[in-house]
Design a protein around this motif. Structure first.
Motif, PDB file in Angstrom:
ATOM      1  N   THR A  32       0.840  -1.194   0.000  1.00  0.00           N
ATOM      2  CA  THR A  32       0.000   0.000   0.000  1.00  0.00           C
ATOM      3  C   THR A  32       0.875   1.244   0.000  1.00  0.00           C
ATOM      4  O   THR A  32       1.905   1.281   0.685  1.00  0.00           O
ATOM      5  CB  THR A  32      -0.912   0.019   1.234  1.00  0.00           C
ATOM      6  OG1 THR A  32      -1.604  -1.219   1.325  1.00  0.00           O
ATOM      7  CG2 THR A  32      -1.945   1.132   1.119  1.00  0.00           C
ATOM      8  N   GLY A  33       0.448   2.227  -0.744  1.00  0.00           N
ATOM      9  CA  GLY A  33       1.224   3.454  -0.818  1.00  0.00           C
ATOM     10  C   GLY A  33       0.365   4.687  -0.694  1.00  0.00           C
ATOM     11  O   GLY A  33      -0.861   4.622  -0.868  1.00  0.00           O
ATOM     12  N   TRP A  34       1.010   5.773  -0.375  1.00  0.00           N
ATOM     13  CA  TRP A  34       0.375   7.098  -0.369  1.00  0.00           C
ATOM     14  C   TRP A  34       1.077   7.962  -1.413  1.00  0.00           C
ATOM     15  O   TRP A  34       2.307   7.994  -1.487  1.00  0.00           O
ATOM     16  CB  TRP A  34       0.500   7.761   0.996  1.00  0.00           C
ATOM     17  CG  TRP A  34      -0.384   7.187   2.055  1.00  0.00           C
ATOM     18  CD1 TRP A  34      -0.053   6.212   2.954  1.00  0.00           C
ATOM     19  CD2 TRP A  34      -1.738   7.541   2.342  1.00  0.00           C
ATOM     20  NE1 TRP A  34      -1.117   5.943   3.772  1.00  0.00           N
ATOM     21  CE2 TRP A  34      -2.158   6.749   3.416  1.00  0.00           C
ATOM     22  CE3 TRP A  34      -2.634   8.464   1.792  1.00  0.00           C
ATOM     23  CZ2 TRP A  34      -3.450   6.844   3.957  1.00  0.00           C
ATOM     24  CZ3 TRP A  34      -3.901   8.563   2.329  1.00  0.00           C
ATOM     25  CH2 TRP A  34      -4.301   7.760   3.401  1.00  0.00           C
ATOM     26  N   PHE A  45       4.957  10.196  -5.392  1.00  0.00           N
ATOM     27  CA  PHE A  45       5.081   9.186  -4.337  1.00  0.00           C
ATOM     28  C   PHE A  45       5.402   9.846  -3.011  1.00  0.00           C
ATOM     29  O   PHE A  45       6.240  10.759  -2.941  1.00  0.00           O
ATOM     30  CB  PHE A  45       6.183   8.203  -4.721  1.00  0.00           C
ATOM     31  CG  PHE A  45       6.548   7.236  -3.637  1.00  0.00           C
ATOM     32  CD1 PHE A  45       7.680   7.440  -2.862  1.00  0.00           C
ATOM     33  CD2 PHE A  45       5.766   6.120  -3.387  1.00  0.00           C
ATOM     34  CE1 PHE A  45       8.030   6.553  -1.869  1.00  0.00           C
ATOM     35  CE2 PHE A  45       6.111   5.224  -2.384  1.00  0.00           C
ATOM     36  CZ  PHE A  45       7.247   5.443  -1.627  1.00  0.00           C
ATOM     37  N   ALA A  48       5.297   4.129   1.180  1.00  0.00           N
ATOM     38  CA  ALA A  48       4.720   2.824   0.885  1.00  0.00           C
ATOM     39  C   ALA A  48       5.099   1.838   1.969  1.00  0.00           C
ATOM     40  O   ALA A  48       6.108   2.008   2.673  1.00  0.00           O
ATOM     41  CB  ALA A  48       5.187   2.319  -0.483  1.00  0.00           C
ATOM     42  N   THR A  56       9.187  -0.457   4.685  1.00  0.00           N
ATOM     43  CA  THR A  56       8.591   0.834   4.381  1.00  0.00           C
ATOM     44  C   THR A  56       9.574   1.666   3.565  1.00  0.00           C
ATOM     45  O   THR A  56      10.791   1.421   3.587  1.00  0.00           O
ATOM     46  CB  THR A  56       8.204   1.614   5.645  1.00  0.00           C
ATOM     47  OG1 THR A  56       9.383   1.803   6.454  1.00  0.00           O
ATOM     48  CG2 THR A  56       7.153   0.876   6.463  1.00  0.00           C
ATOM     49  N   CYS A  94      -4.448   7.177  -1.226  1.00  0.00           N
ATOM     50  CA  CYS A  94      -3.883   5.869  -0.900  1.00  0.00           C
ATOM     51  C   CYS A  94      -4.159   4.930  -2.057  1.00  0.00           C
ATOM     52  O   CYS A  94      -5.155   5.061  -2.767  1.00  0.00           O
ATOM     53  CB  CYS A  94      -4.463   5.321   0.396  1.00  0.00           C
ATOM     54  SG  CYS A  94      -6.251   5.066   0.399  1.00  0.00           S
ATOM     55  N   TYR A 100       5.483  -4.719  -4.452  1.00  0.00           N
ATOM     56  CA  TYR A 100       6.067  -3.671  -3.613  1.00  0.00           C
ATOM     57  C   TYR A 100       7.226  -2.968  -4.310  1.00  0.00           C
ATOM     58  O   TYR A 100       7.439  -1.761  -4.105  1.00  0.00           O
ATOM     59  CB  TYR A 100       6.544  -4.271  -2.293  1.00  0.00           C
ATOM     60  CG  TYR A 100       7.207  -3.292  -1.363  1.00  0.00           C
ATOM     61  CD1 TYR A 100       8.561  -3.396  -1.067  1.00  0.00           C
ATOM     62  CD2 TYR A 100       6.477  -2.262  -0.756  1.00  0.00           C
ATOM     63  CE1 TYR A 100       9.178  -2.511  -0.196  1.00  0.00           C
ATOM     64  CE2 TYR A 100       7.085  -1.373   0.111  1.00  0.00           C
ATOM     65  CZ  TYR A 100       8.436  -1.499   0.393  1.00  0.00           C
ATOM     66  OH  TYR A 100       9.045  -0.616   1.251  1.00  0.00           O
ATOM     67  N   LYS A 103       6.505   0.305  -6.213  1.00  0.00           N
ATOM     68  CA  LYS A 103       5.744   1.218  -5.362  1.00  0.00           C
ATOM     69  C   LYS A 103       5.860   2.666  -5.785  1.00  0.00           C
ATOM     70  O   LYS A 103       5.017   3.488  -5.450  1.00  0.00           O
ATOM     71  CB  LYS A 103       6.203   1.086  -3.909  1.00  0.00           C
ATOM     72  CG  LYS A 103       7.705   1.301  -3.722  1.00  0.00           C
ATOM     73  CD  LYS A 103       8.106   0.973  -2.300  1.00  0.00           C
ATOM     74  CE  LYS A 103       9.621   1.047  -2.107  1.00  0.00           C
ATOM     75  NZ  LYS A 103      10.326  -0.006  -2.833  1.00  0.00           N
ATOM     76  N   TYR A 109      -0.352   0.934  -9.618  1.00  0.00           N
ATOM     77  CA  TYR A 109      -1.349   0.733  -8.570  1.00  0.00           C
ATOM     78  C   TYR A 109      -2.679   0.298  -9.174  1.00  0.00           C
ATOM     79  O   TYR A 109      -3.128   0.857 -10.173  1.00  0.00           O
ATOM     80  CB  TYR A 109      -1.509   2.008  -7.743  1.00  0.00           C
ATOM     81  CG  TYR A 109      -0.363   2.197  -6.773  1.00  0.00           C
ATOM     82  CD1 TYR A 109       0.922   2.484  -7.228  1.00  0.00           C
ATOM     83  CD2 TYR A 109      -0.550   2.050  -5.410  1.00  0.00           C
ATOM     84  CE1 TYR A 109       1.980   2.624  -6.357  1.00  0.00           C
ATOM     85  CE2 TYR A 109       0.505   2.197  -4.514  1.00  0.00           C
ATOM     86  CZ  TYR A 109       1.766   2.485  -5.004  1.00  0.00           C
ATOM     87  OH  TYR A 109       2.815   2.616  -4.130  1.00  0.00           O
TER      88      TYR A 109
END
Length: 122
Positions: A32-34, A45, A48, A56, A94, A100, A103, A109
């Protein structure tokens, strides 16, 4: 399948905590990423976290100030943002990505939340 919340207006130096709630039983199958997007700029980015939370990664601009975490039992991911700066102002999204190691790439995504506005005043 993703619902972001927690944005708002805060003064420089303040803190906010963003949350991302996921529906469905496959949440733990995705990293999961922001990301964030300021007016007139591309989505960039921010942070993540891997599927099990063991890894992370952060953009240089937020390292030491932001912390990403996840709770797979609750199907949720959070982004704790401290020492906020006016340049952090953006809509934050998000997203869920299967790999990963991809990311950093928004195009990788699969799912996105609707975005939550963060505004930092000087």
């Amino acid at each position: 399948q993703l619902q972001a919340s927690g944005g708002g207006l805060v003064q420089a130096g303040g803190s906010l905590r963003l949350s991302c709630a996921a529906s469905g039983r496959a949440f733990s199958s995705y990293a999961t990423g922001w990301f964030r997007q300021a007016p007139g700029k591309e989505r960039e980015f921010v942070a993540a976290i891997s599927r099990n939370g063991g890894s992370t990664d952060y953009a240089d601009s937020v390292k030491g100030r932001f912390t990403i975490s996840r709770d797979n039992a609750k199907n949720a991911v959070s982004l704790q943002m401290n020492s906020l700066k006016p340049e952090d102002t953006a809509v934050y999204y998000c997203g869920a990505v299967y790999d990963y190691y991809r990311k950093y790439y928004a195009s990788s995504y699969i799912y996105w939340g609707q975005g939550t506005q963060v505004t930092v005043s000087s």
